[in-house]
Scaffold this active site. Structure first.
Site, PDB file in Angstrom:
ATOM      1  N   HIS A 233       0.822  -1.207   0.000  1.00 46.83           N
ATOM      2  CA  HIS A 233       0.000   0.000   0.000  1.00 46.83           C
ATOM      3  C   HIS A 233       0.859   1.262   0.000  1.00 46.83           C
ATOM      4  CE1 HIS A 233      -3.122   2.831   0.115  1.00 46.83           C
ATOM      5  NE2 HIS A 233      -2.472   3.411   1.099  1.00 46.83           N
ATOM      6  N   TYR A 237       2.109   5.503  -2.515  1.00 45.05           N
ATOM      7  CA  TYR A 237       2.461   6.894  -2.199  1.00 45.05           C
ATOM      8  C   TYR A 237       3.916   7.181  -2.541  1.00 45.05           C
ATOM      9  CZ  TYR A 237      -2.124   6.654  -0.468  1.00 45.05           C
ATOM     10  OH  TYR A 237      -3.468   6.460  -0.433  1.00 45.05           O
ATOM     11  N   HIS A 384      -8.720   1.272 -11.587  1.00 42.78           N
ATOM     12  CA  HIS A 384      -8.348   2.246 -10.549  1.00 42.78           C
ATOM     13  C   HIS A 384      -6.869   2.615 -10.644  1.00 42.78           C
ATOM     14  CE1 HIS A 384      -7.409   3.793  -6.542  1.00 42.78           C
ATOM     15  NE2 HIS A 384      -6.687   2.723  -6.269  1.00 42.78           N
ATOM     16  N   PHE A 385      -6.009   1.605 -10.780  1.00 42.50           N
ATOM     17  CA  PHE A 385      -4.601   2.001 -10.679  1.00 42.50           C
ATOM     18  C   PHE A 385      -3.993   2.506 -11.977  1.00 42.50           C
ATOM     19  CE2 PHE A 385      -3.787  -2.772 -10.636  1.00 42.50           C
ATOM     20  CZ  PHE A 385      -3.001  -2.853 -11.780  1.00 42.50           C
ATOM     21  N   HIS A 386      -4.736   2.351 -13.078  1.00 41.07           N
ATOM     22  CA  HIS A 386      -4.226   3.036 -14.275  1.00 41.07           C
ATOM     23  C   HIS A 386      -4.579   4.522 -14.253  1.00 41.07           C
ATOM     24  CE1 HIS A 386      -3.308  -0.986 -15.688  1.00 41.07           C
ATOM     25  NE2 HIS A 386      -2.470  -0.387 -16.516  1.00 41.07           N
ATOM     26  N   ARG A 447      -9.819  -9.802 -13.049  1.00 38.35           N
ATOM     27  CA  ARG A 447      -8.541  -9.234 -13.464  1.00 38.35           C
ATOM     28  C   ARG A 447      -7.573 -10.377 -13.718  1.00 38.35           C
ATOM     29  NH1 ARG A 447      -5.451  -6.668  -8.132  1.00 38.35           N
ATOM     30  NH2 ARG A 447      -3.795  -6.399  -9.651  1.00 38.35           N
ATOM     31  N   ARG A 448      -6.492 -10.120 -14.415  1.00 36.51           N
ATOM     32  CA  ARG A 448      -5.414 -11.071 -14.627  1.00 36.51           C
ATOM     33  C   ARG A 448      -5.898 -12.391 -15.201  1.00 36.51           C
ATOM     34  NH1 ARG A 448      -2.176 -10.415  -8.887  1.00 36.51           N
ATOM     35  NH2 ARG A 448      -0.832  -8.788  -9.651  1.00 36.51           N
TER      36      ARG A 448
HETATM   37 FE1  HAS Z   1      -5.336   2.425  -4.604  1.00 32.97          FE
HETATM   38  C1  HAS Z   1      -5.678  -0.996  -5.077  1.00 32.97           C
HETATM   39  C2  HAS Z   1      -7.479   2.292  -1.963  1.00 32.97           C
HETATM   40  C3  HAS Z   1      -4.910   5.805  -4.073  1.00 32.97           C
HETATM   41  C4  HAS Z   1      -2.594   2.372  -6.670  1.00 32.97           C
HETATM   42  N1  HAS Z   1      -4.354   0.981  -5.691  1.00 32.97           N
HETATM   43  C5  HAS Z   1      -4.662  -0.365  -5.761  1.00 32.97           C
HETATM   44  C6  HAS Z   1      -3.727  -1.029  -6.617  1.00 32.97           C
HETATM   45  C7  HAS Z   1      -2.827  -0.089  -7.027  1.00 32.97           C
HETATM   46  C8  HAS Z   1      -3.240   1.177  -6.447  1.00 32.97           C
HETATM   47  C9  HAS Z   1      -1.616  -0.321  -7.915  1.00 32.97           C
HETATM   48  O1  HAS Z   1      -8.621   0.141  -0.109  1.00 32.97           O
HETATM   49  C10 HAS Z   1      -3.781  -2.516  -7.010  1.00 32.97           C
HETATM   50  C11 HAS Z   1      -2.890  -3.383  -6.241  1.00 32.97           C
HETATM   51  C12 HAS Z   1      -3.010  -4.807  -6.737  1.00 32.97           C
HETATM   52  O2  HAS Z   1      -2.340  -5.127  -7.729  1.00 32.97           O
HETATM   53  O3  HAS Z   1      -3.818  -5.556  -6.196  1.00 32.97           O
HETATM   54  N2  HAS Z   1      -6.097   3.799  -3.299  1.00 32.97           N
HETATM   55  C13 HAS Z   1      -6.987   3.546  -2.321  1.00 32.97           C
HETATM   56  C14 HAS Z   1      -7.353   4.790  -1.650  1.00 32.97           C
HETATM   57  C15 HAS Z   1      -6.621   5.783  -2.265  1.00 32.97           C
HETATM   58  C16 HAS Z   1      -5.827   5.144  -3.278  1.00 32.97           C
HETATM   59  C17 HAS Z   1      -8.318   4.967  -0.534  1.00 32.97           C
HETATM   60  N3  HAS Z   1      -4.028   3.825  -5.257  1.00 32.97           N
HETATM   61  C18 HAS Z   1      -4.003   5.145  -4.903  1.00 32.97           C
HETATM   62  C19 HAS Z   1      -2.885   5.788  -5.526  1.00 32.97           C
HETATM   63  C20 HAS Z   1      -2.231   4.818  -6.258  1.00 32.97           C
HETATM   64  C21 HAS Z   1      -2.959   3.596  -6.080  1.00 32.97           C
HETATM   65  C22 HAS Z   1      -2.529   7.223  -5.346  1.00 32.97           C
HETATM   66  C23 HAS Z   1      -1.002   4.902  -7.080  1.00 32.97           C
HETATM   67  C24 HAS Z   1      -0.284   5.967  -7.315  1.00 32.97           C
HETATM   68  N4  HAS Z   1      -6.400   0.956  -3.719  1.00 32.97           N
HETATM   69  C25 HAS Z   1      -7.169   1.095  -2.620  1.00 32.97           C
HETATM   70  C26 HAS Z   1      -7.651  -0.223  -2.187  1.00 32.97           C
HETATM   71  C27 HAS Z   1      -7.152  -1.162  -3.086  1.00 32.97           C
HETATM   72  C28 HAS Z   1      -6.363  -0.403  -4.023  1.00 32.97           C
HETATM   73  C29 HAS Z   1      -8.510  -0.532  -1.046  1.00 32.97           C
HETATM   74  C30 HAS Z   1      -7.376  -2.689  -3.064  1.00 32.97           C
HETATM   75  C31 HAS Z   1      -8.493  -3.030  -3.958  1.00 32.97           C
HETATM   76  C32 HAS Z   1      -8.638  -4.514  -4.156  1.00 32.97           C
HETATM   77  O4  HAS Z   1      -9.767  -5.006  -3.993  1.00 32.97           O
HETATM   78  O5  HAS Z   1      -7.680  -5.216  -4.494  1.00 32.97           O
HETATM   79  C33 HAS Z   1      -6.653   7.260  -1.859  1.00 32.97           C
HETATM   80  O6  HAS Z   1      -5.371   7.685  -1.495  1.00 32.97           O
HETATM   81  C34 HAS Z   1      -7.186   8.137  -2.940  1.00 32.97           C
HETATM   82  C35 HAS Z   1      -7.381   9.578  -2.474  1.00 32.97           C
HETATM   83  C36 HAS Z   1      -7.459  10.529  -3.633  1.00 32.97           C
HETATM   84  C37 HAS Z   1      -8.401  11.448  -3.821  1.00 32.97           C
HETATM   85  C38 HAS Z   1      -8.362  12.321  -5.062  1.00 32.97           C
HETATM   86  C39 HAS Z   1      -7.857  13.726  -4.788  1.00 32.97           C
HETATM   87  C40 HAS Z   1      -7.705  14.503  -6.069  1.00 32.97           C
HETATM   88  C41 HAS Z   1      -6.660  15.283  -6.413  1.00 32.97           C
HETATM   89  C42 HAS Z   1      -6.640  15.966  -7.767  1.00 32.97           C
HETATM   90  C43 HAS Z   1      -7.131  17.386  -7.681  1.00 32.97           C
HETATM   91  C44 HAS Z   1      -7.405  17.961  -9.029  1.00 32.97           C
HETATM   92  C45 HAS Z   1      -7.207  19.259  -9.341  1.00 32.97           C
HETATM   93  C46 HAS Z   1      -7.602  19.703 -10.679  1.00 32.97           C
HETATM   94  C47 HAS Z   1      -6.646  20.235  -8.404  1.00 32.97           C
HETATM   95  C48 HAS Z   1      -9.487  11.653  -2.841  1.00 32.97           C
HETATM   96  C49 HAS Z   1      -5.522  15.515  -5.493  1.00 32.97           C
HETATM   97  C50 HAS Z   1      -8.452  20.942 -10.556  1.00 32.97           C
HETATM   98  C51 HAS Z   1      -9.325  21.098 -11.706  1.00 32.97           C
HETATM   99  C52 HAS Z   1     -10.650  21.313 -11.631  1.00 32.97           C
HETATM  100  C53 HAS Z   1     -11.436  21.558 -12.855  1.00 32.97           C
HETATM  101  C54 HAS Z   1     -11.375  21.263 -10.339  1.00 32.97           C
HETATM  102 CU    CU Z   2      -3.739   0.287  -0.870  1.00 37.53          CU
END
Ligand code: HAS
Ligand code: CU
Length: 577
Positions: A233, A237, A384-386, A447-448
């Site tokens: 996990h 980050y 999600h992760f792409h 998947r996979r």
């Molecule tokens: Fe995830 C699975 C939960 C973030 C990568 N994640 C994965 C896997 C990868 C991955 C690679 O709880 C698969 C692993 C595998 O092979 O099995 N993930 C989360 C949560 C977050 C999250 C809660 N993940 C990421 C990030 C990754 C990443 C970042 C890579 C860089 N993820 C999971 C969970 C799984 C999971 C479970 C397991 C699922 C399963 O069943 O296997 C949070 O950190 C996300 C919070 C992000 C936000 C978005 C904030 C938005 C921002 C952009 C602002 C935009 C602006 C533009 C300013 C709340 C910062 C402004 C323009 C306007 C017009 C307004």
């Molecule tokens: Cu995770």
């Protein structure tokens, strides 16, 4: 990259600085070369889901879908990201502080990671280790794979001592001042990664390396999976935080504005350090052997890890708005269209952020135990992760390379319009691809799975309902192929053919209400008479924060691991490919 006449304007002032640039260029080139191979294989997987099986045509290079998927995952998610992180997290702080990093350690980092990568490449291409990037035992690959991975991970920790040394030298020169922002963010990232490394480090050194070397005969898969996710996990980050460094510290300058809050940036990094460590087992919601009580606690903890990203969303949106308004943007969204969209580096990063809104939202769904039951092990998860690592991170790094290549080589970026096209193609391709993945995931497509290997009639029978979204996956994959071609025309073209000299400075931003974000030659006290914010000062105690994080990480993992250790199973190795 040699000191020839044409780059006289960009020539580094000292020979150490020249050596640092060369090494940074090395990290960039190896990282992006890994992505080139990994990303070129990606569309094959997308076509697989569209029912098109190209693997038989690729023999003897690739034997199976699973071999291709292993190469894709390892090169993109580990090699590419680690090289970029270990380059940027040393180079930017060193330039910010005006100090030289310990070159010996930084070269050792590059060397170890390169040897590790070479071993991994051999171990994967000889088809001895199609264990996917999660290398879950009892799947058993060759020793080259695990030892290569061990070297890659160990090498990736070297920036930590380099940063500690840089920071302490700087602090000696400027007692009482707080750590400049890029250095602070990089150090917080590396401290997080150091604590994260204990999981997979233990799994590799204690379980898998001895097992593949024949020193032990069996392994416990549950313990291995838990240790893997201890790292697996927070690793997300380690991919994201270097991109955040660019969003917070460089992008505001690139759009002609300022970072609206320096303390908010520090707070985000500290929260990511603390929250990302104890939640790894949310990848094991469907694993047996973990108490439901923990799964509920993990759900609550996981939702808190979204908080720092929400802070980032607001801080970045405001910083972009400030830049856009200074550029003449009016009305509710005028600031957004007024951003310098023709600048490929800016477009890449803003599009990366927009994508991350959807990637993050999907993450919050995954984070809930109940909802994860629906999407776990379906292609929703790669969807999600792409969006996250595959776009938020990768496209930010692409954007960084557009100014960094000229900065490091002193040569102009070739084909800037193609660069811009590449990021739009990536954005459009990935959006279609991820939409298809999330959608078919909800319909239960696993998947996979080498689904295109099935006879057509069976494929239609099993996946008929998901034909449309699976078609989107394939279409997105093909568009991504075009994006890859366009990007690497620019990347390798600029590296090899560009001769025009240029001077491209590092776009260090200023923080709002302060001078250049605690940068060189400025006292930390910001605008005259303004004290350092209390929050920023409180957050200086990174050592204590790290200790606290170590403590809560142990508190989260001991109760999960202890019953597994007491009931350890003994599995022998499997080779199923
Ligand atoms: Fe995830 C699975 C939960 C973030 C990568 N994640 C994965 C896997 C990868 C991955 C690679 O709880 C698969 C692993 C595998 O092979 O099995 N993930 C989360 C949560 C977050 C999250 C809660 N993940 C990421 C990030 C990754 C990443 C970042 C890579 C860089 N993820 C999971 C969970 C799984 C999971 C479970 C397991 C699922 C399963 O069943 O296997 C949070 O950190 C996300 C919070 C992000 C936000 C978005 C904030 C938005 C921002 C952009 C602002 C935009 C602006 C533009 C300013 C709340 C910062 C402004 C323009 C306007 C017009 C307004
Ligand atoms: Cu995770």
């Amino acid at each position: 990259m040699s000191a020839t006449t044409h780059d006289s304007i960009a020539l580094p002032h000292s020979s150490t600085e020249a050596a640092e640039r060369r090494l940074m260029l090395g990290f960039l080139v190896v990282g992006f070369s890994a992505l080139f191979i990994g990303a070129s294989i990606g569309p094959l997987q997308a076509l697989n889901y569209g029912g098109i099986n190209l693997y038989p045509y690729l023999r003897p290079l690739l034997q199976t879908y699973y071999q291709g998927l292993t190469v894709h995952g390892v090169l993109n998610a580990y090699v590419f990201t680690f090289f970029l992180a270990c380059g940027l997290l040393v180079y930017l702080p060193a330039r910010e502080l005006g100090l030289s990093p310990n070159l010996l350690l930084w070269r050792a980092c590059f060397g170890l990671m390169s040897i590790g990568t070479a071993m991994l490449v051999v171990g994967m291409f000889d088809n001895s280790s199609s264990v996917l990037y999660t290398f879950y035992p009892p799947l058993k690959g060759s020793a080259l794979f695990y030892l290569g991975l061990t070297l890659l991970v160990v090498g990736s920790l070297f920036p930590l001592p380099i940063l500690l040394d840089l920071r302490s030298r700087w602090k000696r020169q400027r007692p009482g001042e707080i750590t400049p922002l890029a250095t602070y963010m990089s150090l917080a990232t590396m401290l997080m990664w150091f604590l994260a490394g204990f999981g997979a480090g233990t799994e590799l050194l204690v379980q898998l390396d001895p097992w593949v070397l024949g020193l032990t005969q069996t392994v416990d898969p549950s313990i291995a999976r838990t240790l893997f996710w201890w790292t697996g996990h927070p690793i997300v980050y380690f991919w994201l935080m270097p991109a955040y460094v660019s969003w917070y510290y460089l992008l505001p300058q690139q759009v002609g504005g300022k970072l609206v809050s320096d303390p908010a940036a520090r707070m985000t990094f500290v929260l990511l350090l603390i929250f990302s460590l104890p939640v790894g087992s949310h990848h094991q919601y469907l694993d047996p052997g973990i108490s439901p009580v923990w799964k509920v606690i993990l759900t609550a903890l996981t939702l808190s890890v979204a908080l720092p990203s929400l802070i980032t969303a607001f801080t970045m949106a405001l910083s972009l708005e400030y830049g856009g308004r200074l550029r003449g943007g009016r009305g509710v969204f005028g600031w957004f269209t007024a951003l310098p969209w023709r600048n490929a580096s800016v477009a890449a990063q803003v599009l990366a952020m927009i994508t991350y809104i959807f990637g993050g939202a999907g993450g919050v769904v995954n984070g809930s135990w109940q909802l994860d039951n629906i999407v776990h092990n379906t292609i929703w998860v790669p969807g999600h992760f792409h969006l996250t690592v595959g776009t938020a991170t990768a496209m930010t790094f692409m954007g960084v390379s557009f100014w960094m290549l000229p900065h490091l080589t002193g040569r102009k970026l070739l084909l800037p319009r193609v660069a811009l096209a590449s990021v739009w193609l990536w954005f459009i391709g990935m959006s279609i691809f991820a939409l298809g993945m999330h959608w078919s995931g909800l319909l239960g497509v696993p998947r996979r799975a080498w689904v295109s290997y099935m006879p057509q009639e069976a494929y239609d029978r099993v996946y008929g309902l998901a034909h449309l979204p699976l078609g989107l996956v394939a279409l997105g994959g093909v568009i991504l192929w075009l994006a890859v071609v366009a990007f690497y025309l620019v990347f390798f073209g600029s590296l090899i053919f560009s001769r025009q000299s240029t001077y491209e400075p590092i776009p260090f931003a200023q923080a709002f209400h302060r001078r250049a974000s605690y940068a060189i030659g400025q006292p930390a006290g910001d605008e005259p008479g303004e004290p350092t914010p209390k929050l920023a000062r409180a957050l200086e105690h990174l050592g204590l924060i790290t200790l606290f994080t170590a403590f809560i990480t142990l508190a989260a993992y001991i109760p999960i691991l202890w019953p597994m250790i007491q009931n350890a199973t003994q599995a022998t190795g499997w080779n199923v490919w």
